[in-house]
Motif scaffolding. Structure first.
Motif, PDB file in Angstrom:
ATOM      1  N   VAL A 599      27.130  17.244  47.138  1.00 13.42           N
ATOM      2  CA  VAL A 599      27.062  15.960  46.441  1.00 13.42           C
ATOM      3  C   VAL A 599      26.023  15.033  47.071  1.00 13.42           C
ATOM      4  O   VAL A 599      25.320  14.301  46.380  1.00 13.42           O
ATOM      5  CB  VAL A 599      28.459  15.290  46.454  1.00 13.42           C
ATOM      6  CG1 VAL A 599      28.417  13.993  45.693  1.00 13.42           C
ATOM      7  CG2 VAL A 599      29.492  16.236  45.859  1.00 13.42           C
ATOM      8  N   ARG A 601      23.321  14.038  50.621  1.00 16.63           N
ATOM      9  CA  ARG A 601      22.451  14.566  51.669  1.00 16.63           C
ATOM     10  C   ARG A 601      22.242  13.512  52.735  1.00 16.63           C
ATOM     11  O   ARG A 601      22.312  12.321  52.450  1.00 16.63           O
ATOM     12  CB  ARG A 601      21.125  14.998  51.066  1.00 16.63           C
ATOM     13  CG  ARG A 601      20.432  13.891  50.326  1.00 16.63           C
ATOM     14  CD  ARG A 601      19.376  14.405  49.403  1.00 16.63           C
ATOM     15  NE  ARG A 601      18.232  14.935  50.117  1.00 16.63           N
ATOM     16  CZ  ARG A 601      17.038  15.138  49.531  1.00 16.63           C
ATOM     17  NH1 ARG A 601      16.863  14.870  48.256  1.00 16.63           N
ATOM     18  NH2 ARG A 601      16.040  15.616  50.213  1.00 16.63           N
ATOM     19  N   VAL A 602      22.001  13.992  53.919  1.00 14.39           N
ATOM     20  CA  VAL A 602      21.767  13.059  55.030  1.00 14.39           C
ATOM     21  C   VAL A 602      20.277  13.024  55.292  1.00 14.39           C
ATOM     22  O   VAL A 602      19.634  14.063  55.423  1.00 14.39           O
ATOM     23  CB  VAL A 602      22.522  13.519  56.289  1.00 14.39           C
ATOM     24  CG1 VAL A 602      22.086  12.703  57.468  1.00 14.39           C
ATOM     25  CG2 VAL A 602      24.000  13.361  56.080  1.00 14.39           C
ATOM     26  N   LEU A 603      19.747  11.825  55.346  1.00 17.52           N
ATOM     27  CA  LEU A 603      18.306  11.662  55.536  1.00 17.52           C
ATOM     28  C   LEU A 603      18.045  10.905  56.822  1.00 17.52           C
ATOM     29  O   LEU A 603      18.853  10.082  57.265  1.00 17.52           O
ATOM     30  CB  LEU A 603      17.725  10.884  54.362  1.00 17.52           C
ATOM     31  CG  LEU A 603      17.822  11.599  53.019  1.00 17.52           C
ATOM     32  CD1 LEU A 603      17.574  10.622  51.909  1.00 17.52           C
ATOM     33  CD2 LEU A 603      16.858  12.752  52.939  1.00 17.52           C
TER      34      LEU A 603
ATOM     35  N   GLU B  85      25.181   6.037  50.293  1.00 15.33           N
ATOM     36  CA  GLU B  85      26.636   6.129  50.501  1.00 15.33           C
ATOM     37  C   GLU B  85      27.034   5.658  51.885  1.00 15.33           C
ATOM     38  O   GLU B  85      28.052   5.019  52.068  1.00 15.33           O
ATOM     39  CB  GLU B  85      27.094   7.571  50.330  1.00 15.33           C
ATOM     40  CG  GLU B  85      26.991   8.062  48.905  1.00 15.33           C
ATOM     41  CD  GLU B  85      27.211   9.560  48.798  1.00 15.33           C
ATOM     42  OE1 GLU B  85      27.296  10.238  49.836  1.00 15.33           O
ATOM     43  OE2 GLU B  85      27.275  10.056  47.667  1.00 15.33           O
ATOM     44  N   GLN B 104      29.277   4.321  61.835  1.00 18.70           N
ATOM     45  CA  GLN B 104      29.133   4.685  60.431  1.00 18.70           C
ATOM     46  C   GLN B 104      29.546   3.512  59.554  1.00 18.70           C
ATOM     47  O   GLN B 104      30.604   2.915  59.747  1.00 18.70           O
ATOM     48  CB  GLN B 104      30.033   5.885  60.173  1.00 18.70           C
ATOM     49  CG  GLN B 104      29.943   6.421  58.784  1.00 18.70           C
ATOM     50  CD  GLN B 104      30.712   7.724  58.681  1.00 18.70           C
ATOM     51  OE1 GLN B 104      30.466   8.671  59.403  1.00 18.70           O
ATOM     52  NE2 GLN B 104      31.665   7.758  57.796  1.00 18.70           N
ATOM     53  N   LEU B 191      20.588   7.286  60.356  1.00 16.54           N
ATOM     54  CA  LEU B 191      20.704   8.258  59.280  1.00 16.54           C
ATOM     55  C   LEU B 191      21.199   7.548  58.028  1.00 16.54           C
ATOM     56  O   LEU B 191      21.916   6.560  58.117  1.00 16.54           O
ATOM     57  CB  LEU B 191      21.719   9.330  59.645  1.00 16.54           C
ATOM     58  CG  LEU B 191      21.522  10.043  60.972  1.00 16.54           C
ATOM     59  CD1 LEU B 191      22.729  10.898  61.270  1.00 16.54           C
ATOM     60  CD2 LEU B 191      20.302  10.921  60.910  1.00 16.54           C
ATOM     61  N   CYS B 192      20.813   8.106  56.914  1.00 11.55           N
ATOM     62  CA  CYS B 192      21.247   7.550  55.644  1.00 11.55           C
ATOM     63  C   CYS B 192      21.855   8.676  54.832  1.00 11.55           C
ATOM     64  O   CYS B 192      21.198   9.688  54.604  1.00 11.55           O
ATOM     65  CB  CYS B 192      20.037   6.995  54.889  1.00 11.55           C
ATOM     66  SG  CYS B 192      20.166   5.268  54.681  1.00 11.55           S
ATOM     67  N   GLN B 193      23.090   8.499  54.434  1.00  9.74           N
ATOM     68  CA  GLN B 193      23.661   9.499  53.544  1.00  9.74           C
ATOM     69  C   GLN B 193      23.519   8.985  52.117  1.00  9.74           C
ATOM     70  O   GLN B 193      24.079   7.944  51.774  1.00  9.74           O
ATOM     71  CB  GLN B 193      25.115   9.740  53.899  1.00  9.74           C
ATOM     72  CG  GLN B 193      25.699  10.876  53.094  1.00  9.74           C
ATOM     73  CD  GLN B 193      27.096  11.219  53.542  1.00  9.74           C
ATOM     74  OE1 GLN B 193      27.399  11.167  54.722  1.00  9.74           O
ATOM     75  NE2 GLN B 193      27.941  11.570  52.608  1.00  9.74           N
ATOM     76  N   THR B 194      22.762   9.718  51.330  1.00 10.69           N
ATOM     77  CA  THR B 194      22.492   9.261  49.963  1.00 10.69           C
ATOM     78  C   THR B 194      23.032  10.280  48.979  1.00 10.69           C
ATOM     79  O   THR B 194      23.458  11.364  49.358  1.00 10.69           O
ATOM     80  CB  THR B 194      20.988   9.111  49.732  1.00 10.69           C
ATOM     81  OG1 THR B 194      20.400  10.388  49.882  1.00 10.69           O
ATOM     82  CG2 THR B 194      20.374   8.150  50.700  1.00 10.69           C
ATOM     83  N   GLU B 195      22.968   9.908  47.734  1.00 12.12           N
ATOM     84  CA  GLU B 195      23.344  10.868  46.707  1.00 12.12           C
ATOM     85  C   GLU B 195      22.245  11.919  46.587  1.00 12.12           C
ATOM     86  O   GLU B 195      21.125  11.719  47.034  1.00 12.12           O
ATOM     87  CB  GLU B 195      23.543  10.145  45.367  1.00 12.12           C
ATOM     88  CG  GLU B 195      24.888   9.449  45.337  1.00 12.12           C
ATOM     89  CD  GLU B 195      25.060   8.557  44.132  1.00 12.12           C
ATOM     90  OE1 GLU B 195      24.414   8.814  43.100  1.00 12.12           O
ATOM     91  OE2 GLU B 195      25.839   7.598  44.229  1.00 12.12           O
ATOM     92  N   LYS B 196      22.628  13.019  45.949  1.00 12.24           N
ATOM     93  CA  LYS B 196      21.711  14.167  45.919  1.00 12.24           C
ATOM     94  C   LYS B 196      20.402  13.833  45.166  1.00 12.24           C
ATOM     95  O   LYS B 196      19.353  14.366  45.489  1.00 12.24           O
ATOM     96  CB  LYS B 196      22.424  15.342  45.228  1.00 12.24           C
ATOM     97  CG  LYS B 196      21.846  16.670  45.564  1.00 12.24           C
ATOM     98  CD  LYS B 196      22.337  17.164  46.908  1.00 12.24           C
ATOM     99  CE  LYS B 196      21.693  18.489  47.237  1.00 12.24           C
ATOM    100  NZ  LYS B 196      21.860  18.843  48.637  1.00 12.24           N
ATOM    101  N   ASP B 206      15.317  15.506  55.342  1.00  9.22           N
ATOM    102  CA  ASP B 206      16.709  15.892  55.565  1.00  9.22           C
ATOM    103  C   ASP B 206      16.937  16.095  57.048  1.00  9.22           C
ATOM    104  O   ASP B 206      16.062  16.572  57.764  1.00  9.22           O
ATOM    105  CB  ASP B 206      16.999  17.196  54.813  1.00  9.22           C
ATOM    106  CG  ASP B 206      17.180  16.935  53.336  1.00  9.22           C
ATOM    107  OD1 ASP B 206      18.046  16.119  53.000  1.00  9.22           O
ATOM    108  OD2 ASP B 206      16.420  17.522  52.539  1.00  9.22           O
ATOM    109  N   ALA B 207      18.139  15.753  57.468  1.00 13.50           N
ATOM    110  CA  ALA B 207      18.377  15.802  58.902  1.00 13.50           C
ATOM    111  C   ALA B 207      19.756  16.345  59.183  1.00 13.50           C
ATOM    112  O   ALA B 207      20.609  16.452  58.314  1.00 13.50           O
ATOM    113  CB  ALA B 207      18.254  14.417  59.498  1.00 13.50           C
ATOM    114  N   PRO B 209      23.436  16.188  60.414  1.00 10.41           N
ATOM    115  CA  PRO B 209      24.346  15.044  60.215  1.00 10.41           C
ATOM    116  C   PRO B 209      24.795  14.383  61.511  1.00 10.41           C
ATOM    117  O   PRO B 209      25.518  13.398  61.470  1.00 10.41           O
ATOM    118  CB  PRO B 209      25.523  15.669  59.483  1.00 10.41           C
ATOM    119  CG  PRO B 209      25.470  17.108  59.783  1.00 10.41           C
ATOM    120  CD  PRO B 209      24.038  17.451  59.996  1.00 10.41           C
TER     121      PRO B 209
END
Lengths: 836, 242
Positions: A599, A601-603, B85, B104, B191-196, B206-207, B209
């Motif tokens: 769902v 991804r971590v960036l 997110e 977080q 880090l940024c957790q985003t939607e796909k 991409d990294a 987690p």
């Protein structure tokens, strides 16, 4: 043109003047006849000049006033002459004139009057004139003296005025001069203060700069020294390791060389010994030939024996050495084998390590799986079915159980529906029953009613029969009466009537009978109905018993299903608990950073500090790897060169040193140099970073220190300058001059005490010597002394201020200047108090 | 109908912008504060400013500043697109590169949350995935029960939001007392957790987690604007020998 009648008024006015003048004191003799000089003093007008009274004689004092009447008319000129003739005595003339003036027409008339009268009048006139003149002179004298006095006072006044003027101008000049001088002084003072502060600042800046430069220089020197030492250390260690390796190499070479050389030596010695034997044998032969004495022979033989023994010994050692050599060779071979074995073992070890890592992983996995299994098992413990081998089976059973459950649910639903239908039916039946019961009761009631009615009817019938009997008897009696009394005619009529009545009775009887029949029928019917209801009840009871049995069976089934459902519920509860645990676990995992890769991804930004640091480390690692590879390469090269050296043997060994020298060039590979360069660069960066940090620290320190000094100055009233050698200069903010300062130095051995060592100016020091003696030497408190000085200075300033204020009050014109000065002073003070 | 909806849409846009601004500002101060409090840079790298009625320390190092600005700009873009997110500040050991702390910040879109979840619940029919669906439905009921009373609730004023932010920052400051000491040199990353389907610029990739092993975690306060809700959580590595 004034008329003669106005003259006496004029005279009176003139005569009144001296009387008035002394009283007014020349301030304003005639009202309009006074003008003001530009200097402010009053002066008589030019019309009444001060000189005129002195020049006029007593007689001619009235000349101006008389000029009018003289020129007035011819008639008057006569009188004038006459007046002149009689003017020998001034008094007489005055009186005459007066009279003439008063009565001019009468005088013309007097020429006709008699001489006696005339004489007497004349005498009178003369007397009066005399009187008049005497008073006049007296008055005039008075006027003159008064005027003189006025003049004198005028002169005096003018003199005073002149003096005042001159003084005023002097004062003004001096004031101007003073003003300009004070201004100059002020500007000079300001200039000097400015220049002083500027120079102080410059000095301070320069000192700071100097210090910082020195610091920097020393730091750099130290740094460079450190770097140099580090690098040399590194080079030294590397060369040392190299040397060590070479040494070990050389040692091994040496040992093999020495062994081979030893063998060669022995060989040589052996050859030498053989030569010698030959020689000796020759000698022996010669000796034998010579046959010179036995002694020589014996000696030679002895020597020979010795030599032989020695040779034998040598041969023994030789054998021993060769054996040893062989053994060494064997051992060397063994060593080689062992080395290979070692390598293989190392490889194996590496494999084992890998295996171990794998094993660890598997163990972890196993742990996880066990945990999972435990979870599964924990979930299934109480249902007595722990014999599941795989989750598949479990899932299967779960699925089947679910299917069963749904089927059971359906069955239960069916049962429930059936139950419901039964319930409805029972209810219906019960309702019917109750209905029937009520009907029965009704019927019974009706029955009882009917029977009672029947009874009543029978009773009425009996009663009616009895009536009939009585009536019959009556009739009989009546008949008898009739027969006796009337006879015949009425009989028919009577018979008809009797018949009618009988008919009626019969009807009644029939009716009664019918009614009784109906009553009987009703009772019969009711009995029949009750029997039917009883039968109905019987059937219903039968039915209900059947249905009850059925229902109890159903109930049994339902209870069973309920139990099953209860079990299922328990199971589900357990499942729920396990799921809760799972949820918690998941939450923890999410908290730790887990996410659903399907769902989201971590960036991460590529150029993050961590990534940067990682890159640096990677670079370092790469450089080290490269260096390591290069070093290994050079080592293998060296090792390869060594065996070739073995082949060449001793000849090569002669060139050994030279070779080592040549190899030195390639000993340090370029990679290590590159790495060192990288290290150096990194260190430089670190150094720059540190530099930046120290600069920031210094900035914050200086800010803090300034703040601190400001606080000290505004609270304690002293500006603190830190001089060289740990000396401290204190300047009171109330000091007018910069030189007025105290210089302290820390006490011996720097124990935290301070000593006064001097002052900016000797004079200032002497001023405060007394209080210093009191406070410091006697009471031993420097802060108290400093406070005393501050108090003195503040009081002094306040006193000065007060004095200046007083001066200003005495000299209003000075007020502005003083005020301005005081203002300046005030602002200066307040500036010093608040801000540097 | 459309004409009626348009103004509300534009208003939403405005409030989204405002909400995003508030959140990004909060992140800026919060991250700065954390960098100071966790000792990632020396104290002289920071200067004091007044914000949210608190004395906040903000870095004055130009490098760190520009780096932070770059990150927050991208976060803002993602927030405007409602694609982000979580925002995570990971603190790592320089020596071993293991993650020691993980701050977080969960970002929930409170406006369109219910519709999203109703879609997911209807799709779950597989019996084996029932636990998951049940879990989700629980969360939806929880969130819907949270969001449904919030709908008629009057909009929050800026002051209320500020008070909440102040509380959360205070709590972060206080949390230093229970977190283990960072006695080795550390570095950090965001880090940024985003939607796909979020748009990713070339500077991002991409990294990992950055999971924290053997973690203990503490939930912190949360704050919410009219459109977003921010939950804070810190996970930290427990010492192995304890």
């Amino acid at each position: 043109m004034s008329s003669p009648t106005s003259d006496p008024d004029l005279v009176r006015r003139f005569m009144n003047r001296p009387i008035h003048s002394p009283s007014t004191g020349g301030s304003n003799p005639g009202g309009a006849a006074v003008v003001r000089t530009p200097f402010g003093e009053k002066k008589p007008s030019s019309t009444v000049t001060p000189t005129t009274p002195s020049r006029l004689g007593p007689g001619s004092a009235f000349q101006p006033t008389w000029s009018g009447p003289e020129n007035a008319s011819p008639a008057m000129s006569l009188v004038g002459q006459y007046a002149n003739a009689s003017n020998r005595s001034p008094a007489a003339t005055a009186g005459e004139q007066d009279q003439e003036n008063q009565y001019p027409s009468s005088r013309i008339r007097t020429r006709t009057i008699e001489p006696d009268e005339y004489e007497s009048t004349r005498k009178k006139l003369r007397d009066t004139q005399y009187e008049l003149s005497s008073t006049k002179t007296e008055l005039e004298r008075k006027i003159v003296t008064m005027e003189q006095a006025a003049r004198e006072s005028d002169i005096l006044k003018r003199k005073l005025m002149a003096r005042v003027d001159s003084l005023e101008s002097d004062r003004r000049f001096l004031y101007e001069q003073e003003k300009s001088l004070t201004k100059k002084v002020q500007t000079l003072e300001e200039d000097s203060i400015h220049s002083k502060t500027a120079s102080n600042e410059i000095i301070k800046n320069l000192r700071d700069e100097n210090m910082s430069i020195k610091d920097r220089l020393s730091q750099l020197q130290e740094e460079s020294r450190e770097k140099q030492s580090e690098l040399t250390q590194r080079v030294r260690t590397l060369t040392a390791s190299l040397n060590h390796q070479q040494q070990t190499l050389a040692e091994t070479q040496d040992s093999s060389h020495s062994q081979s050389s030893l063998v060669a030596e022995k060989h040589q010695k052996l050859a030498e010994a053989l030569d010698r034997i030959m020689e000796l044998e020759d000698q022996n032969r010669q000796l034998k030939l010579n046959t010179r004495g036995m002694e020589d022979v014996v000696r030679v033989q002895k020597e020979l024996q010795n030599q032989v023994a020695y040779i034998k010994q040598l041969e023994g050692t030789n054998r021993q050495l060769t054996a040893e050599c062989k053994h060494l060779k064997d051992t060397y071979r063994n060593v080689e084998v062992l080395k290979e074995e070692k390598l293989s073992l190392e490889q194996k070890l590496k494999l084992m390590d890998d295996l171990r890592v794998k094993c660890g992983k598997f163990e972890v996995q196993n742990g996880v799986l066990l945990k999972e299994k435990e979870q599964w098992a924990a979930f299934l413990e109480k249902s007595d079915r722990t014999d599941f081998n795989s989750p598949y089976e479990l899932a299967k059973t779960v699925a089947t159980l679910r299917g069963d459950k749904t089927a059971l649910m359906e069955v239960r639903d069916e049962f429930q529906e059936a139950l419901k239908a039964r319930d409805a039916y029972i209810e219906q039946v019960e309702q019917q029953l109750s209905e029937l019961k009520t009907r029965l009761v009704e019927q019974e009631e009706i029955c009882s009613k009917q029977s009672s009615i029947a009874r009543r009817h029978e009773m009425t019938k009996d009663f009616a029969l009895r009536q009939v009997e009585s009536l019959k008897e009556q009739l009989k009696s009546y008949d008898m009466e009739e027969v006796q009394l009337m006879g015949g005619t009425y009989e028919n009529q009577k018979n008809i009537r009797i018949e009618q009545l009988e008919k009626l009775i019969q009807e009644c009887q029939s009716k009664l009978e019918s009614m009784a029949a109906t009553a009987n029928r009703a009772t019969e019917e009711s009995s029949v109905g009750s029997a039917a209801t009883l039968a109905l009840l019987q059937t219903i009871q039968d039915q209900s018993s059947v249905s009850f049995n059925k229902l109890s069976a159903e109930k049994q089934a339902l209870v069973e299903s309920k139990l099953a459902l209860h079990n299922e519920l328990e199971l589900l509860r357990k499942e729920n608990a396990s799921l809760d645990a799972k949820v918690l676990e998941h939450e923890i995992a999410i908290g730790a950073g887990a996410f659903n890769p399907a769902v989201s991804r971590v960036l991460e930004i590529k150029d993050s500090p961590a990534a940067r640091y990682q890159a640096i480390r990677q670079q370092m690692l790469d450089a080290l790897k490269e260096e390591n590879a290069a070093l290994l390469q050079s080592l293998t090269d060296l090792q390869q060169q060594q065996p070739s050296g073995h082949i060449f043997g001793q000849q090569q060994s002669a060139f050994g040193d030279h070779e080592v020298a040549l190899q030195d060039k390639n000993v340090v590979p370029i990679a290590s140099y590159n790495r060192l360069l990288g290290d150096f660069k990194r260190l430089q960066e670190e150094f720059a970073d540190n530099d930046k940090r120290s600069k920031r620290l210094k900035q914050s320190w200086t800010l803090k220190a300034d703040e601190f000094l400001d606080a000290v100055r505004s609270l304690l009233g002293y500006k603190v300058n830190f001089l060289d050698n740990g000396r401290v200069e204190l300047i009171s903010v109330y000091n007018a001059e910069e030189q007025q300062s105290f210089v302290f130095t820390s006490g011996q051995n720097d124990e935290g005490t301070m000593q006064l060592v001097g002052s900016g100016s000797q004079k200032y020091m002497e001023e405060h010597k007394e209080s210093f003696d009191h406070w410091v030497n006697q009471l031993g408190s420097i802060p108290a002394f400093l406070s005393r000085v501050t108090l003195d200075l503040v009081e002094q300033q306040a006193h000065q201020l007060r004095e200046e204020q007083q001066q200003h009050d005495q000299h209003p014109p000075h007020y502005r200047l003083f005020q301005s000065l005081a203002d300046d002073d005030d602002t200066q003070n307040s500036d010093m108090m608040v801000d540097p | 109908m459309q004409q009626q909806q348009r103004p509300t849409n534009s208003r939403n846009q405005i409030t989204l912008r405002g909400s995003t601004k508030i959140i990004v500002e909060f992140f800026e101060y919060c991250i700065n504060s954390l960098l100071f409090q966790r000792g990632l840079y020396a104290p002289e790298y920071f200067k004091m400013t007044k914000k949210y009625g608190l004395n906040m320390l903000v870095t004055n190092d130009p490098e760190v500043k520009s780096h932070m600005r770059e990150i927050l700009k991208q976060v803002e873009a993602w927030l405007m697109a409602c694609k982000v997110e979580k925002l995570i500040l990971a603190i790592k050991s320089k020596e071993t590169m293991t993650v020691l702390e993980r701050w977080q910040f969960d970002i929930h879109n409170t406006k369109d949350l219910s519709s999203n979840f109703s879609a997911t619940t209807t799709t779950s029919t597989d019996p084996f995935s029932r636990p998951l669906a049940g879990q989700e439905s629980i969360s939806t009921t929880a969130t819907s029960s949270l969001s449904s009373p919030s709908k008629p609730k009057p909009e929050k004023t800026e002051k209320e939001i500020q008070t909440e932010i102040q509380a959360i920052l205070r709590q972060i400051t206080a949390s230093v007392s229970f977190l283990p000491m960072l006695d080795e040199k550390c570095t950090w990353t965001i880090l940024c957790q985003t939607e796909k389907d979020a748009e990713v610029p070339a500077t991002w990739s991409d990294a990992d987690p950055h999971l924290v092993h053997n973690a203990e975690q503490v939930k912190l306060r949360s704050f919410s604007t009219n459109l977003h809700k921010i939950d804070a959580l810190v996970a930290y590595r427990l010492n192995d020998d304890l």
